[in-house]
Design an enzyme around this catalytic site. Sequence first.
Site, mmCIF file in Angstrom:
data_model
loop_
_atom_site.group_PDB
_atom_site.id
_atom_site.type_symbol
_atom_site.label_atom_id
_atom_site.label_comp_id
_atom_site.label_asym_id
_atom_site.label_seq_id
_atom_site.Cartn_x
_atom_site.Cartn_y
_atom_site.Cartn_z
ATOM 1 N N LEU A 14 40.564 98.500 104.393
ATOM 2 C CA LEU A 14 40.163 98.106 105.752
ATOM 3 C C LEU A 14 40.328 96.605 105.915
ATOM 4 O O LEU A 14 39.715 95.822 105.181
ATOM 5 C CB LEU A 14 38.700 98.490 106.014
ATOM 6 C CG LEU A 14 38.350 99.962 105.802
ATOM 7 C CD1 LEU A 14 36.943 100.234 106.308
ATOM 8 C CD2 LEU A 14 39.347 100.879 106.491
ATOM 9 N N ARG A 21 33.796 83.899 111.613
ATOM 10 C CA ARG A 21 33.089 82.812 110.938
ATOM 11 C C ARG A 21 34.001 81.908 110.107
ATOM 12 O O ARG A 21 33.591 80.862 109.639
ATOM 13 C CB ARG A 21 31.970 83.402 110.063
ATOM 14 C CG ARG A 21 30.750 83.788 110.868
ATOM 15 C CD ARG A 21 29.733 84.512 110.034
ATOM 16 N NE ARG A 21 30.121 85.906 109.815
ATOM 17 C CZ ARG A 21 29.533 86.714 108.930
ATOM 18 N NH1 ARG A 21 28.566 86.249 108.171
ATOM 19 N NH2 ARG A 21 29.922 87.960 108.786
ATOM 20 N N GLY A 108 39.475 94.603 102.750
ATOM 21 C CA GLY A 108 40.400 93.485 102.597
ATOM 22 C C GLY A 108 39.724 92.156 102.345
ATOM 23 O O GLY A 108 40.353 91.186 101.926
ATOM 24 N N ARG A 338 61.822 69.023 89.044
ATOM 25 C CA ARG A 338 61.995 69.896 90.210
ATOM 26 C C ARG A 338 62.816 71.127 89.843
ATOM 27 O O ARG A 338 63.334 71.234 88.733
ATOM 28 C CB ARG A 338 62.652 69.086 91.328
ATOM 29 C CG ARG A 338 61.693 68.050 91.926
ATOM 30 C CD ARG A 338 62.386 67.176 92.952
ATOM 31 N NE ARG A 338 63.118 67.963 93.921
ATOM 32 C CZ ARG A 338 64.118 67.490 94.671
ATOM 33 N NH1 ARG A 338 64.512 66.232 94.543
ATOM 34 N NH2 ARG A 338 64.732 68.278 95.533
ATOM 35 N N LYS A 356 66.199 66.941 88.965
ATOM 36 C CA LYS A 356 66.392 68.136 89.794
ATOM 37 C C LYS A 356 67.706 68.812 89.456
ATOM 38 O O LYS A 356 68.729 68.137 89.302
ATOM 39 C CB LYS A 356 66.385 67.742 91.275
ATOM 40 C CG LYS A 356 66.479 68.936 92.205
ATOM 41 C CD LYS A 356 67.332 68.727 93.446
ATOM 42 C CE LYS A 356 68.812 68.627 93.196
ATOM 43 N NZ LYS A 356 69.656 68.724 94.387
ATOM 44 N N ALA A 385 66.481 52.426 82.706
ATOM 45 C CA ALA A 385 65.478 52.261 83.759
ATOM 46 C C ALA A 385 66.149 52.010 85.100
ATOM 47 O O ALA A 385 67.063 51.199 85.195
ATOM 48 C CB ALA A 385 64.565 51.092 83.413
#
Length: 463
Positions: A14, A21, A108, A338, A356, A385
Amino acid sequence: MPAQSGIALSIVILAAGQGKRMKSDLPKVLQPLAGKPLLRHVIDTARQLQPESLHVVYGHGGERVREALATAGVSSWCLQAEQLGTGHAVQQALPALRDGDLVLILYGDVPLVSADTLRALVALAGPKTMSLLTVMLDDPTGYGRIVRDARGKVRRIVEQKDATVRERKIREGNTGVMVVPVKWLRRWLGKLKNSNAQGEYYLTDIIAMAVRDKVGVAPLVAPTGAEVLGVNDKLQLAELEAHYRAARARELMLAGVTVVDPARVDVRGTLRTGRDVFIDANVVFEGDVELGDRVHVGPNCVLRDCRIEHDVRVQSHCVIEEATVGPGSIIGPFARLRPGAALAAEVHIGNFVEVKNSSMAQGAKANHLAYVGDATVGARVNIGAGTIIANYDGANKHHTTIGDDAHTGSNSVLVAPITVGEGATIGAGSTVTRTVPPGKLTVARAKQLTLDGWKRPSKVRKP
Ligand code: UD1
Ligand code: MG
């Protein structure tokens, strides 16, 4: 899962309530707990019981709820256009249910109920017995109360708003979770009336009907209160999150992981761990994460969908997402891996370095302030660097290949597509746009010159 009685099981969840609220535009059952919608928790637990079919009664936030859970494995979505009560809600699923089955009814917004408890509840039900999950509460306010007779047999449920002063003193509350033979459920739901304090069709009224029809009502008291807690507002949401967090931290510690502070580690997914893993404070795991033996995770890290192999040290403040880190590597502090970062053994990624969609072979290092994107980096390469791989020309991304043992000088820019040969050295401050030959020093920057006889201008005196 066939019940103990051999009867097939269907499940109805359900989830049509609005959840006023919550004071949120997001439907209540989509509010996230541990990064996953409340309803998704219930569905995932329900599926562990391998039901013959799984139905969700939805209403508020209709299409949004369906869309968010399109891949959750729901057999049918039953619309309850108007919320006329829990009994009315279950009625919406009746056409999808088969008379010979048992049906387990879940909510639910009760997300932490455990599969073990549900299995025990299903085992108590049969063709002429329904079962009911109850809970002993210090403060039962708001709950339907379980009314038992002198012999302890359940007679009926009375809702808080309909209860007498005496009934309100009953501490055994209704969780709402029950298992009912479909044939009987159909008969009882047809007879529900809404002549009660809330003018609703109460599902709970079927208990008295079962007693009248001499169908057994087998109660099961929930082993812990936490697993049947409902969520109505953000306060309760945070309370449940804390329960969930504590339970996951406990699992980790029982599996041998050192958790510095169980209140400050969040596992929002699956986390597999090897031996002697150490997790410092404020670490969040999301999705599917695997940590090998002796992995050390420093404070304030986020690890999502990644595999960290044996003996890796992830130092503080790292974000690792859809990446793999080979054994013995050192990451951070303040590093970001990433999607598509694939690091081999003993790779070092230092502070303010972003990697990445790049592979870095054994022993490669990028220790300070660098961007490595769309690159194949050879073994023992030293990314100096401030090295930036300029992989994007504003329209397309291009690939960079750096041969084994190459060194890129500080503040160099490698404009992709480009190949840097094995053992090549790029001088500091170079912007390289063409192939860098192996084994040589390549410098691509303005030559330094000094002007003899140059004089610094002097200040002109104002009259
Ligand atoms: C219900 C029970 C109560 C129990 C309590 C436990 C009834 C009449 N009462 O009360 O005995 O102690 O849960 O938390 O069943 N829902 C719908 N459609 C509706 C109404 C409700 O789908 O028309 C769903 C809600 O989304 C929610 C669940 O049913 O998931 C329970 O509804 P709620 O309004 O919270 O019931 P309570 O009044 O709390
Ligand atoms: Mg409720």
